[in-house]
Design a protein around this motif. Structure first.
Motif, PDB file in Angstrom:
ATOM      1  N   LEU A  67     -13.515   1.044  -0.258  1.00 58.47           N
ATOM      2  CA  LEU A  67     -13.585   2.383   0.317  1.00 58.47           C
ATOM      3  C   LEU A  67     -13.506   3.457  -0.752  1.00 58.47           C
ATOM      4  O   LEU A  67     -14.244   4.428  -0.750  1.00 58.47           O
ATOM      5  CB  LEU A  67     -12.449   2.566   1.316  1.00 58.47           C
ATOM      6  CG  LEU A  67     -12.552   3.840   2.131  1.00 58.47           C
ATOM      7  CD1 LEU A  67     -13.480   3.633   3.304  1.00 58.47           C
ATOM      8  CD2 LEU A  67     -11.188   4.288   2.600  1.00 58.47           C
ATOM      9  N   LEU A  68     -12.576   3.263  -1.664  1.00 56.65           N
ATOM     10  CA  LEU A  68     -12.429   4.262  -2.725  1.00 56.65           C
ATOM     11  C   LEU A  68     -13.299   3.885  -3.904  1.00 56.65           C
ATOM     12  O   LEU A  68     -13.216   2.776  -4.422  1.00 56.65           O
ATOM     13  CB  LEU A  68     -10.977   4.332  -3.178  1.00 56.65           C
ATOM     14  CG  LEU A  68      -9.999   4.844  -2.135  1.00 56.65           C
ATOM     15  CD1 LEU A  68      -8.616   4.970  -2.741  1.00 56.65           C
ATOM     16  CD2 LEU A  68     -10.439   6.179  -1.591  1.00 56.65           C
ATOM     17  N   LYS A  78      -8.743   0.647   4.038  1.00 55.09           N
ATOM     18  CA  LYS A  78      -8.858  -0.105   2.796  1.00 55.09           C
ATOM     19  C   LYS A  78      -8.586  -1.592   3.015  1.00 55.09           C
ATOM     20  O   LYS A  78      -9.162  -2.442   2.354  1.00 55.09           O
ATOM     21  CB  LYS A  78      -7.880   0.444   1.737  1.00 55.09           C
ATOM     22  CG  LYS A  78      -8.367   1.740   1.096  1.00 55.09           C
ATOM     23  CD  LYS A  78      -7.262   2.490   0.395  1.00 55.09           C
ATOM     24  CE  LYS A  78      -6.967   1.982  -0.991  1.00 55.09           C
ATOM     25  NZ  LYS A  78      -5.965   2.825  -1.684  1.00 55.09           N
ATOM     26  N   VAL A  83      -4.827  -3.769  -4.074  1.00 53.86           N
ATOM     27  CA  VAL A  83      -4.556  -2.769  -3.048  1.00 53.86           C
ATOM     28  C   VAL A  83      -3.350  -3.143  -2.206  1.00 53.86           C
ATOM     29  O   VAL A  83      -2.490  -2.328  -1.932  1.00 53.86           O
ATOM     30  CB  VAL A  83      -5.804  -2.559  -2.175  1.00 53.86           C
ATOM     31  CG1 VAL A  83      -5.453  -1.856  -0.880  1.00 53.86           C
ATOM     32  CG2 VAL A  83      -6.821  -1.760  -2.945  1.00 53.86           C
ATOM     33  N   GLY A 102      -1.052  -9.107   0.255  1.00 50.47           N
ATOM     34  CA  GLY A 102      -1.299 -10.341   1.000  1.00 50.47           C
ATOM     35  C   GLY A 102      -1.367 -11.530   0.058  1.00 50.47           C
ATOM     36  O   GLY A 102      -1.208 -11.397  -1.157  1.00 50.47           O
ATOM     37  N   GLY A 137      -2.808  -8.576   4.427  1.00 54.37           N
ATOM     38  CA  GLY A 137      -3.747  -9.072   3.432  1.00 54.37           C
ATOM     39  C   GLY A 137      -4.951  -9.719   4.097  1.00 54.37           C
ATOM     40  O   GLY A 137      -5.054  -9.758   5.317  1.00 54.37           O
ATOM     41  N   GLN A 138      -5.852 -10.205   3.261  1.00 52.02           N
ATOM     42  CA  GLN A 138      -7.044 -10.861   3.773  1.00 52.02           C
ATOM     43  C   GLN A 138      -6.725 -12.044   4.664  1.00 52.02           C
ATOM     44  O   GLN A 138      -7.355 -12.254   5.690  1.00 52.02           O
ATOM     45  CB  GLN A 138      -7.848 -11.394   2.589  1.00 52.02           C
ATOM     46  CG  GLN A 138      -8.600 -10.345   1.854  1.00 52.02           C
ATOM     47  CD  GLN A 138      -9.643 -11.010   0.983  1.00 52.02           C
ATOM     48  OE1 GLN A 138      -9.360 -11.976   0.308  1.00 52.02           O
ATOM     49  NE2 GLN A 138     -10.847 -10.498   1.021  1.00 52.02           N
ATOM     50  N   ARG A 153     -10.726   7.439  -8.973  1.00 54.79           N
ATOM     51  CA  ARG A 153      -9.619   6.772  -9.646  1.00 54.79           C
ATOM     52  C   ARG A 153      -9.442   7.291 -11.063  1.00 54.79           C
ATOM     53  O   ARG A 153     -10.386   7.363 -11.818  1.00 54.79           O
ATOM     54  CB  ARG A 153      -9.905   5.268  -9.751  1.00 54.79           C
ATOM     55  CG  ARG A 153      -9.865   4.585  -8.433  1.00 54.79           C
ATOM     56  CD  ARG A 153      -9.910   3.099  -8.638  1.00 54.79           C
ATOM     57  NE  ARG A 153      -9.578   2.480  -7.374  1.00 54.79           N
ATOM     58  CZ  ARG A 153      -8.348   2.195  -7.001  1.00 54.79           C
ATOM     59  NH1 ARG A 153      -7.341   2.428  -7.798  1.00 54.79           N
ATOM     60  NH2 ARG A 153      -8.129   1.652  -5.824  1.00 54.79           N
ATOM     61  N   GLU A 186      -3.939 -11.259  -2.716  1.00 54.49           N
ATOM     62  CA  GLU A 186      -3.546 -10.371  -3.800  1.00 54.49           C
ATOM     63  C   GLU A 186      -2.556 -11.068  -4.724  1.00 54.49           C
ATOM     64  O   GLU A 186      -2.636 -10.928  -5.943  1.00 54.49           O
ATOM     65  CB  GLU A 186      -2.919  -9.087  -3.241  1.00 54.49           C
ATOM     66  CG  GLU A 186      -3.912  -8.113  -2.642  1.00 54.49           C
ATOM     67  CD  GLU A 186      -4.286  -8.446  -1.212  1.00 54.49           C
ATOM     68  OE1 GLU A 186      -3.838  -9.504  -0.708  1.00 54.49           O
ATOM     69  OE2 GLU A 186      -5.024  -7.666  -0.605  1.00 54.49           O
ATOM     70  N   GLU A 213      -4.128 -12.555   6.474  1.00 49.09           N
ATOM     71  CA  GLU A 213      -3.613 -12.114   7.755  1.00 49.09           C
ATOM     72  C   GLU A 213      -4.735 -11.617   8.651  1.00 49.09           C
ATOM     73  O   GLU A 213      -4.745 -11.871   9.852  1.00 49.09           O
ATOM     74  CB  GLU A 213      -2.576 -10.997   7.559  1.00 49.09           C
ATOM     75  CG  GLU A 213      -1.236 -11.469   7.022  1.00 49.09           C
ATOM     76  CD  GLU A 213      -1.215 -11.629   5.524  1.00 49.09           C
ATOM     77  OE1 GLU A 213      -2.282 -11.477   4.889  1.00 49.09           O
ATOM     78  OE2 GLU A 213      -0.144 -11.922   4.976  1.00 49.09           O
ATOM     79  N   GLN A 269      10.940  -7.103   2.410  1.00 55.54           N
ATOM     80  CA  GLN A 269       9.495  -7.261   2.607  1.00 55.54           C
ATOM     81  C   GLN A 269       8.863  -7.954   1.397  1.00 55.54           C
ATOM     82  O   GLN A 269       7.974  -8.792   1.551  1.00 55.54           O
ATOM     83  CB  GLN A 269       8.812  -5.901   2.819  1.00 55.54           C
ATOM     84  CG  GLN A 269       9.349  -5.084   3.991  1.00 55.54           C
ATOM     85  CD  GLN A 269       9.077  -5.718   5.350  1.00 55.54           C
ATOM     86  OE1 GLN A 269       8.346  -6.694   5.463  1.00 55.54           O
ATOM     87  NE2 GLN A 269       9.690  -5.173   6.391  1.00 55.54           N
ATOM     88  N   PRO A 294      -9.124  -5.600  -1.111  1.00 54.44           N
ATOM     89  CA  PRO A 294      -9.453  -6.719  -0.227  1.00 54.44           C
ATOM     90  C   PRO A 294     -10.773  -6.401   0.465  1.00 54.44           C
ATOM     91  O   PRO A 294     -11.084  -5.249   0.732  1.00 54.44           O
ATOM     92  CB  PRO A 294      -8.307  -6.746   0.765  1.00 54.44           C
ATOM     93  CG  PRO A 294      -7.672  -5.420   0.700  1.00 54.44           C
ATOM     94  CD  PRO A 294      -8.020  -4.795  -0.608  1.00 54.44           C
ATOM     95  N   GLN A 311      -5.042   3.568   4.389  1.00 49.61           N
ATOM     96  CA  GLN A 311      -4.636   2.231   3.965  1.00 49.61           C
ATOM     97  C   GLN A 311      -5.209   1.173   4.902  1.00 49.61           C
ATOM     98  O   GLN A 311      -5.632   0.098   4.461  1.00 49.61           O
ATOM     99  CB  GLN A 311      -3.105   2.104   3.932  1.00 49.61           C
ATOM    100  CG  GLN A 311      -2.398   3.087   3.022  1.00 49.61           C
ATOM    101  CD  GLN A 311      -2.706   2.900   1.544  1.00 49.61           C
ATOM    102  OE1 GLN A 311      -3.315   1.909   1.160  1.00 49.61           O
ATOM    103  NE2 GLN A 311      -2.323   3.853   0.725  1.00 49.61           N
ATOM    104  N   PRO A 354       0.848  -1.194   0.000  1.00 50.72           N
ATOM    105  CA  PRO A 354       0.000   0.000   0.000  1.00 50.72           C
ATOM    106  C   PRO A 354       0.887   1.249   0.000  1.00 50.72           C
ATOM    107  O   PRO A 354       1.905   1.288   0.689  1.00 50.72           O
ATOM    108  CB  PRO A 354      -0.761  -0.102   1.329  1.00 50.72           C
ATOM    109  CG  PRO A 354      -0.695  -1.533   1.732  1.00 50.72           C
ATOM    110  CD  PRO A 354       0.603  -2.052   1.170  1.00 50.72           C
ATOM    111  N   GLY A 355       0.552   2.227  -0.811  1.00 53.56           N
ATOM    112  CA  GLY A 355       1.323   3.466  -0.835  1.00 53.56           C
ATOM    113  C   GLY A 355       2.501   3.451  -1.795  1.00 53.56           C
ATOM    114  O   GLY A 355       3.206   4.452  -1.923  1.00 53.56           O
TER     115      GLY A 355
END
Lengths: 316, 316
Positions: free
Chosen positions: A93-94, B179, A147, A150, B150-151, A99, A153, B153, A176, A84, B176, A55-56
């Protein structure tokens, strides 16, 4: 509108019909099967790109730039921004409106946020189905932006022909990425926000990680500044090289592997739906017995499986 | 060693036996059922904490501090650091040895990294099972730390009595979090790295998000600096308040809900295993037919379900 007329509308490129079909796919109701059957013969023409990363990291801006690049070549494009699910309330949410405003009025760009309205299986199933809707509607390219990073995704981008993983300069991002299992899914790496310090270090670190990983084809690493458009042409060239490097056999094999996973997921979802529709009462009773420690979860699951089977076979 | 003697060892608190049982749970083989049955009557004594948040938010350091806090009260603790699986190679990148060196020699702290060695269902099932192993072994507290947000997690921390969501100062982190569906799962929010700028802004932004969300009980927001230990006592107090605020009925209801989800997941995994063991050949054939567009994925899934059923009923 009936499912039939939605399908006809989508095949004719009607945006409203497209949107409604994707909503139908998100809901995962009983109409999905017939709709997919009707669309399926019309699919197979689109090339799909997955965009994932923390994210970000700048995935949305990068997606917007890639859409611009595709449009400059005159191709049509469908974008799915996969969020997710919120485990309790559901929903993205968005909205689509915030977008990619630069493409909002382009009739050859179809943008849609997707949220799964339920369980994990939903996301990984709903995405290839929504991609198929766009494919049948004649989009040349489909971009799937996630998004987060995880497991769900990663699984989503697995459905794409080329997966782009977006990182940023800064120590630890490559670590990461490796922890999130992204080294194995990336076909191309992007180091976005490359106007910041640490780009060379990030590239070096990533290259070292890739050296240690068992991945055969090492992905290219492309620095970009999505906000200004810097590096987008280089990224597009790398995507095209990845596309060209795959033999027809590679592509067919990858597609068969994905189709097998999808068939299996659909079968599992059918089973889950059967459990939820027909066995809710039994499940409540079993959970009470397990909580009272009269039963353990495995014995309870065996009883639940048995109950599903006998329901399926009908009363005797 | 047989599963029976591993169970006996774990109940006696033997660390080697504990580690081997958790490996067994990760593998998800046929011994898991009998082992869970043997352990189950000995469970129910531990209180569980989930720690989740974006990669790099400082979850590991925070977990290390919380373990220190629990130990200062004389309680024993088991830590599960849950890594998302790497979809191709599997396995956790960071071993247990580099984690929490300050507690490495404490016999009342058991630390274990977990990776799912396979599919999504694996993670959400393996974690409550591993928690049960630690619970049966007499740990007073169990801390489950996830790598990402993620989902999968989020689902993992759903198995915990109190879930702590870790954010950092900086614009956008609360967005975030929303989201990623974290507003609904957080029982306590931590703003870690609170020695950086933007703590007040992050708190305000988060509070606003919570105001807009349908969550009934608003979680406390605690600033911490995990690297120095600042704020850890305040965090622990907030966790204790969350624990105390739940009535016995709330707790029993939450446990029953989790148990029902677990029973359902086990039943679904049994079904998945059945598909994979017995129907691999059929699935390959179906995938080829779908790729050749002789069949659509839904019809193929229906045929696969049918094949599973008749396998289960045996030859006629």
């Amino acid at each position: 509108l009936s499912a039939d007329s939605l399908v006809a509308g989508a095949l004719a490129g009607d945006r409203r019909a497209l949107g409604r079909l994707i909503s139908l796919v998100e809901d995962g109701g009983p109409e999905v099967g017939p709709v997919m059957r009707a669309l399926y013969p019309h699919t197979g023409g689109a090339y799909s790109l997955g965009i994932t990363g923390a994210p970000g990291a700048g995935k949305s801006t990068l997606t917007e730039r890639l859409v611009g690049r595709v449009r400059a070549d005159g191709h049509s494009v469908g974008v799915l921004a996969v969020d997710p699910s919120s485990p309790l309330s559901g929903g993205a949410l968005l909205g689509d409106r915030v977008r990619m405003q630069s493409h909002a009025t382009d009739p050859d760009v179809f943008i849609r946020s997707m949220a799964t309205r339920g369980h994990l299986g939903g996301m990984s199933l709903a995405t290839p189905e929504a991609m198929r809707v766009l494919d049948a509607a004649g989009k040349d390219y489909i971009v799937v932006e996630t998004v987060g990073v995880g497991q769900a995704e990663v699984k989503v981008t697995d459905a794409c022909d080329t997966t782009v993983v977006v990182l940023n300069p800064g120590w630890g991002d490559a670590v990461q990425a490796a922890k999130a299992g992204l080294l194995e899914v990336a076909d191309v790496f992007v180091i976005n926000k490359a106007d910041r310090k640490g780009v060379r270090a990030a590239e070096r670190e990533l290259a070292q990680m890739l050296e240690l990983s068992p991945v055969e084809r090492k992905p290219e690493i492309i620095p970009t500044v999505a906000t200004t458009g810097e590096g987008i042409d280089a990224l597009w060239a790398a995507i095209e090289r990845h596309r060209a490097a795959q033999s027809d056999e590679d592509m067919a094999l990858a597609r068969r592997r994905r189709i097998a996973a999808e068939i299996r997921d659909i079968a599992i979802e059918r089973y889950r739906a059967r459990l939820e529709e027909r066995c809710a009462g039994i499940l409540d009773r079993l959970a009470e017995e397990v909580e009272a420690r009269e039963l353990d979860p495995y014995e309870a699951a065996a009883q639940l499986s048995g109950a599903t089977e006998s329901h399926r076979r009908g009363p005797r």
